[in-house]
Structure formats: structure tokens, C-alpha cells
Write a protein that holds these residues in place. Sequence first.
Motif, short mmCIF file in Angstrom:
data_model
loop_
_atom_site.label_atom_id
_atom_site.label_comp_id
_atom_site.label_asym_id
_atom_site.label_seq_id
_atom_site.Cartn_x
_atom_site.Cartn_y
_atom_site.Cartn_z
N GLN A 1 17.73 18.82 15.30
CA GLN A 1 18.12 17.85 14.28
C GLN A 1 17.77 18.39 12.90
O GLN A 1 16.89 19.24 12.75
CB GLN A 1 17.39 16.51 14.49
CG GLN A 1 17.75 15.77 15.77
CD GLN A 1 16.78 14.63 16.01
OE1 GLN A 1 15.66 14.85 16.45
NE2 GLN A 1 17.21 13.41 15.71
N ALA A 2 18.44 17.83 11.90
CA ALA A 2 18.17 18.20 10.51
C ALA A 2 17.94 16.93 9.71
O ALA A 2 18.60 15.91 9.92
CB ALA A 2 19.34 18.99 9.92
N ALA A 3 16.97 16.99 8.78
CA ALA A 3 16.69 15.86 7.89
C ALA A 3 16.90 16.31 6.45
O ALA A 3 16.45 17.39 6.06
CB ALA A 3 15.25 15.37 8.08
N LEU A 4 17.59 15.48 5.68
CA LEU A 4 17.81 15.75 4.26
C LEU A 4 17.06 14.72 3.45
O LEU A 4 17.34 13.52 3.55
CB LEU A 4 19.31 15.72 3.92
CG LEU A 4 19.73 16.30 2.57
CD1 LEU A 4 21.23 16.62 2.56
CD2 LEU A 4 19.43 15.37 1.40
N LEU A 5 16.10 15.16 2.66
CA LEU A 5 15.24 14.27 1.87
C LEU A 5 15.73 14.26 0.42
O LEU A 5 15.77 15.30 -0.23
CB LEU A 5 13.79 14.76 1.94
CG LEU A 5 12.74 13.96 1.18
CD1 LEU A 5 12.64 12.54 1.72
CD2 LEU A 5 11.38 14.65 1.28
N ALA A 6 16.12 13.09 -0.06
CA ALA A 6 16.64 12.93 -1.43
C ALA A 6 15.68 12.07 -2.24
O ALA A 6 15.02 11.18 -1.69
CB ALA A 6 18.03 12.30 -1.40
N PRO A 7 15.60 12.27 -3.55
CA PRO A 7 14.61 11.55 -4.36
C PRO A 7 14.95 10.10 -4.68
O PRO A 7 14.06 9.33 -5.00
CB PRO A 7 14.53 12.39 -5.64
CG PRO A 7 15.86 13.05 -5.74
CD PRO A 7 16.29 13.31 -4.33
N THR A 8 16.24 9.73 -4.63
CA THR A 8 16.63 8.35 -4.98
C THR A 8 17.60 7.80 -3.95
O THR A 8 18.29 8.55 -3.24
CB THR A 8 17.30 8.30 -6.36
OG1 THR A 8 18.57 8.99 -6.30
CG2 THR A 8 16.43 8.94 -7.44
N GLU A 9 17.67 6.47 -3.88
CA GLU A 9 18.61 5.85 -2.96
C GLU A 9 20.05 6.15 -3.34
O GLU A 9 20.90 6.37 -2.48
CB GLU A 9 18.39 4.33 -2.93
CG GLU A 9 17.11 3.91 -2.23
CD GLU A 9 17.18 2.48 -1.71
OE1 GLU A 9 18.25 1.85 -1.85
OE2 GLU A 9 16.18 2.01 -1.15
N VAL B 1 19.93 13.32 9.66
CA VAL B 1 19.37 12.09 9.12
C VAL B 1 19.11 12.30 7.64
O VAL B 1 18.39 13.22 7.25
CB VAL B 1 18.06 11.68 9.83
CG1 VAL B 1 17.54 10.37 9.25
CG2 VAL B 1 18.29 11.55 11.33
N ILE B 2 19.71 11.43 6.81
CA ILE B 2 19.57 11.53 5.36
C ILE B 2 18.75 10.35 4.89
O ILE B 2 18.95 9.21 5.35
CB ILE B 2 20.97 11.51 4.69
CG1 ILE B 2 21.80 12.69 5.19
CG2 ILE B 2 20.84 11.54 3.17
CD1 ILE B 2 23.26 12.59 4.83
N GLY B 3 17.82 10.58 3.99
CA GLY B 3 17.00 9.46 3.55
C GLY B 3 16.17 9.78 2.32
O GLY B 3 16.19 10.89 1.79
N THR B 4 15.45 8.76 1.89
CA THR B 4 14.54 8.88 0.76
C THR B 4 13.12 9.01 1.30
O THR B 4 12.91 9.45 2.43
CB THR B 4 14.65 7.63 -0.13
OG1 THR B 4 14.38 6.47 0.67
CG2 THR B 4 16.05 7.51 -0.72
N HIS B 5 12.14 8.58 0.51
CA HIS B 5 10.75 8.62 0.97
C HIS B 5 10.55 7.84 2.26
O HIS B 5 9.53 8.02 2.95
CB HIS B 5 9.83 8.04 -0.11
CG HIS B 5 9.74 8.87 -1.34
ND1 HIS B 5 10.76 8.96 -2.26
CD2 HIS B 5 8.75 9.68 -1.81
CE1 HIS B 5 10.41 9.77 -3.24
NE2 HIS B 5 9.19 10.22 -2.99
N ALA B 6 11.49 6.96 2.60
CA ALA B 6 11.38 6.20 3.84
C ALA B 6 11.29 7.12 5.06
O ALA B 6 10.72 6.75 6.09
CB ALA B 6 12.57 5.25 3.98
N LEU B 7 11.85 8.33 4.97
CA LEU B 7 11.78 9.29 6.07
C LEU B 7 10.34 9.71 6.37
O LEU B 7 10.04 10.17 7.47
CB LEU B 7 12.60 10.53 5.75
CG LEU B 7 14.13 10.42 5.79
CD1 LEU B 7 14.75 11.74 5.37
CD2 LEU B 7 14.61 10.02 7.17
#
Length: 744
Positions: A339-347, A406-412
Motif C-alpha cells: 500500500q501507499a500513503a500520501l500525506l498532504a498538509p491541508t484538507e 490512502v490519501i490524507g492529512t494529519h489524520a493519517l
Amino acid sequence: MPEAMPRSTIRWDSKLAAVAGAGAARIEKAFGYQTVGDLLQHYPRRWVDKGSLSDLGAVQPEEHVTVIARVVRSQLHSYTDRRRGGLAYRLEVVVATEKDQLSVTYFDKKKHVAEWRASSIAPGAIGLFSGKVGTFRGQLQLTNPQNQMFGETAGDESGGEDAAARHWDSIPQLITIYPASAAVQSWQISDAIALALDLVEEVPELLPADVREAHDFVSARQALRWLHRPETWAQKEAAAQRLRFDEAFVTQTVLAQRRAELVAQAAEPRTGRSGGLLDRFDERLPFTLTDGQQEVSRAVLDDLATGHPMHRLLQGEVGSGKTVVALRAMLRVVDSGGQAALLAPTEVLAQQHHRSITAMLGDLAAGGMLGGAADGTRVGLLTGSLGAAARREAMLDAASGQAGIVIGTHALLEEKVQFADLGLVVVDEQHRFGVEQRAALAAKSGGAPPHVLVMTATPIPRTVAMTVFGDLETSTLSELPAGRAPIQTSVVPLAEQPAWLDRGWSRIREEVATGHQVYVVCARIGGDDDKPTKADAEEAVPLAAVEEVAPMLAAGPLQGLRVEMLHGRLAPDRKDEVMQRFAAGGIDVLVSTTVIEVGVDVANATMMMIFDADRFGVSQLHQLRGRVGRGGLPGLCLLVTNAPHASAARERLDAVAGTTDGFELSRVDLEQRREGDVLGASQSGRRSSLRLLSVLEHEDVIVEAREVAAQVVAADPTLASHPDLARQVRRLHDADQADFLEKA
């Protein structure tokens, strides 16, 4: 001068009181120093020839300065002190530096003190003056500064001409002026350092002997003596070269150890499979990858296939195609069963990534769902604003492995979020996240560490990348994909050309009339809980706010157009709804804060107007304007400002308007900031470890130090043969200073 401790007890790591006596507490409070070694690394701010005077240069009000100056005028006045009654005394002095004059004022309550001060600060006298710069009637001034007059003899107010001459002759030809504070003056630091230089027994030697010999460097002890007490400019420069290399070498040694540790770790190779998601995605691409995208993709896929974790930095201009490169890497991992996770700074950015990636994948992103490809996967979205049901579903898809991406913010990062087999972590806009956050997500792999790809759209000069991200392999996308149009940028100087703003409104109407869309960016949201700062309140024109500008435009110059607002205080579902309407063409003019700075991709947006542009940084302005001209249509960006002509703020804006080369602008940006900021020291509250080394000016030093550090670590990974170097490296780790290497 404090009484010295016995010579045998003065060591590099001795307590500061050994040389600073009662002043140690003040020095520690002002600078954070605790040991003699800390003090000896408090290098002079500048060196002044005894026969010359200081140049005030770009001194600003509120700045603490120490200058060497000649007294031009000195007049003592008496006046009635109404608060306490009786006479008080004011000494008004004008001193001349190399190019400027400075007003200096002293206030005294006792006549004999005032008269003594007037006699020592007499016309023709030369001395050091230290204090906080203020202004009075447009002229720089110091009020009640500390001073040390050349010709004074310590403890003797009547030393006479012979004593003054002896004192003057005893002063070195090169006078060192140190960074000081209101509580600790430059000459007090100088006295303590002089004692330390005389008494300290051993100075750590960080460089191996063969390196010192190859570069013809002086010893560390000699370098410190020549830097603090040079007799000639040649001595000062030889010392600076040696200690500058030390700074680069220690930093690069830390990074070399990190690279070695990463290579030593085991990771699961992600080699993919023939005919998998990556191959099918490539077959469907409606465009051809640029040469740069193909080259960087090959490097990333090669990294994923190795048995140790990839740690790669991918940098590129706004719109250079980083997301496609990252998506191909994520599909390779999914094809390998991970799996891959993409962490973004804003919603806003996370939602944008989710929409664009699912759109690019089509039915490949609907695995196991009606209409989805038989061997497809799912693309999950996890943000803090999701409802309970949607959140449970997203977490279940991640934990079960049904969501390959899975793409998300700090919630990840929350503890409850788990993955079945996390093989790749992609961090977008690396500078928005700390090392702890990145490590928290990487730790969710459960077994071997995942591969890591960090991305930034803020171009980074080569030497900064080597110093800040030196433990990462760096790839750069320098060419823009086909279809990216040029962006014209113009400054709208309201102070000189107020009518240009009306022309700006007309240009917005022209763009909308041709079917295009426009951004209007403001620095503030508005409302009682968003009050201007003191500096803002002093502005002739208050900063524009979204909640004020949007209704003004809708009822005034842009009446009849579809004007909407977007800012961080809107509910998440409202923000998403506004962005989707704008992307679909349902909004003509979007009045927004900088929430649209990264990731927002609306091909039909061709113009941006940025109010109070001087309040934004160079890199941020470059990021913002990258939101237009993305659909093959020429872009226009107007930088609206009240900053006066020839001011530093206007120079920044002119630089942005003058080029679209992000790497050139990044140098402009960094040159205008302290390098401690570059290395994260200001964010962490700690001092930068770089004092003599400039990451912009000393590229040759950094390159050479990197090569030497790599050789030293390869031969001796634990630095067992280099105890002084090992201790310095440990100090960086123990003080958490090494965190700055992962933050820009």
C-alpha cells in the motif's frame, strides 16, 4: 575581569563561570551558552580596523548594535525632572561612523556622574557604543547606550593623557565586535573570550590530521585564536576558512551517517508485475511524459526495487508533473502487494489529490466496486472532517488492504489508523511536516520500514539541498509539461499609480468575458478574531480581508459576476463544495486566502490578483501564481502593494515579476532571510549550528566537506577513531539539533 580558576581545571567543557565569573548567568540567558567551548564558538559579528570607523549599513530601528564611532558634538544640559522633582541632566552627543551620523543621548540624575560622562565622551574621542537603535525626528539614535571609550583606563577616571595613550596602543589593530544584547556588551564578551583563549587547555580537533594537511588548515586552537584576536586580515581569513570547513564537515558527517544507516536497513523490494496497474495506467495516459518525468520515474522505480528503503526528495516547479511521478511509484507498490500513503498538509490539498488521482485512474481506482476494473484498487481519503461512517469505512479499507492508496492529512498519523502492508510513504510539501510526523507515518508499516518519497514545489538551491536534505537522494523536474503557458507578472504600486487598480478590475472582467476564471488573494480572513498586528495597524491602508473584499467586489467593480469566498474558517464540506464549483466553472472570481497556495488545479483559471503582496514571501508568491496558466492559456498575475518605491519589499516584488525561474527566486528568498531560518533554528527556538558557513556562498566548501565526510564515515562508521568529532555529532543528536536537517 573575573578571577581565573586554576589552569588545570579550565577545559573545553568547563562551566562558563570559569572565565565569565558572575557574568556567566547573563551570558547564558542571552545566548544559551553553558560551557567555555560554547563561548569560544561565539564568533565576532565583524572586525574593524582600529584606524577606521563602523559602517551602519542597513541598521534598522529596534536592532541591537555595537558600533565604533568618533564623537562630533557633546553638550550637557540640565532640566527639571517633573516626576521626581529637582534637576536632572541630559548629555546630547552626535557620533560619526564611516558613512553616517548617530544621535546618542544619556540621562543622569546626579551632576557629578553627568559631568564625568561628558568629560569622557568629548569631541574627538573614539569609542564603542552599544544599544538598541531608535529614531527621533527621522534620525537614528541610541538612548543610554553602554559605551567603552578608547583611551579610558579600567577603574581609573583620571588616567591622564599618558594612560590614554597606553590604553590606545594596547588595543589590537583589528577590533572584534561581537553579537551582543542589552544585558551583555560586546567588550564584556571579548574579555571573557580573551581569558578563555589564554587558559583553556585543549581545543577539540574535528578534522583528521590528513585532511588538515591536505587543505593546509591551521589547527583548531590556532584558528580560534586568530579569529578572536587576529593581528592581520590574513590571519582572520585563514581562521575563518578552517572553522567554516569544520561547520560544513560536522553537518555532512551527520548526514553521511544517516545515509549509511538507511543503506544498512532492510526493506521489502517492490518490483511490481507485468500487466499490472502501472502498465495499464501508462497505456491510458492521454499525454507523453516529459524526458525529466521519465528519468526521475526510472530512478524512483529503481529505488523501490532495492532491498533498502528509498529516501528521495523530488523537487520541481509548480505544475512540473510531480504528482504523476508519485502516482506511478504508488502503483508500482500496489502491484507488488503493498500500500501507499500520501500525506498532504491541508484538507483542500488532500481532497484535490484524491479527486485528481481517482480521475487519472478511472475504473482502476474502483477495485471491488460496481463498474470498477477487475484487478483495480481503491483510493481512500482520510481527513479530520470526515463523518463517523465515512471515517470508519476509510480506516477499514486501509487496515484490510482494500485501499491500495490512502490519501490524507494529519489524520493519517493517528494511532487508530493502521495499514495492512504500508510499502511507500509520499509526503507532499515536505517543509510543512516535522521529522516526528514523517516517522509516525513510516512506523505504521508494521515490519520493514517503508520507502519514502518527499516532494516540494519550492525549488531548493543545490547547496541548500545538500545541507538540509543531505540524507536524501535528490531528483529535480526542471521542465514543464506541454500545455503549460507563460505567466506574466506585474506589480501594481498603489502609492504611485492608484488608478492601476481600476484597470485591474477591468482585466478581471475581460478574462471572465472570454470564459475564464480569476483568483483574488488576501492576506487576512477578517472578523474580530483576526485583528491586525501592531505593524498592520500602523499601515496607511489596512490589509485586505476576504470577508470584506468579496462583498465589496460583488456589489462594486465586479457586480454581475459570480464572486465567492474561500478561507480556512469555513466548514470543511463548505470549502470542498466551493472548490468543486470553482473547478466546474460555476464561480467566476474566487476571493481566497492562501489555502489555494498548493495543489489546487483549475485549468480554466488564467488570472490572479494578490492584495498586499509585500506581506508574502518570495517563494509563496511564486507558489500562488503557479495556480494560473495551467490549462495551456497564458496567465496573468498582478501583485498589488502599498510598499514605497525602492523599499526592500518592492525589491522582492520586482524580483518575482522579473522571472518565473523558481530556483533563481529561491536564492533571492534565502538571501533575504537569515540562514538560521533556512536550517530551521528559528522554528525550533535553537541557534543555528552554522555561524561562518553560508549555504548560498560557500558551495565549494560544502561539496568538499561532503566528500571528506563520506570517506571518514565509510572507513569508520562509528567514528571510534575520531572522538572529538564523535562528541560533536552526539551533541547535535542529543540536543535534537539534527532535526533541522529534515526541515527547510
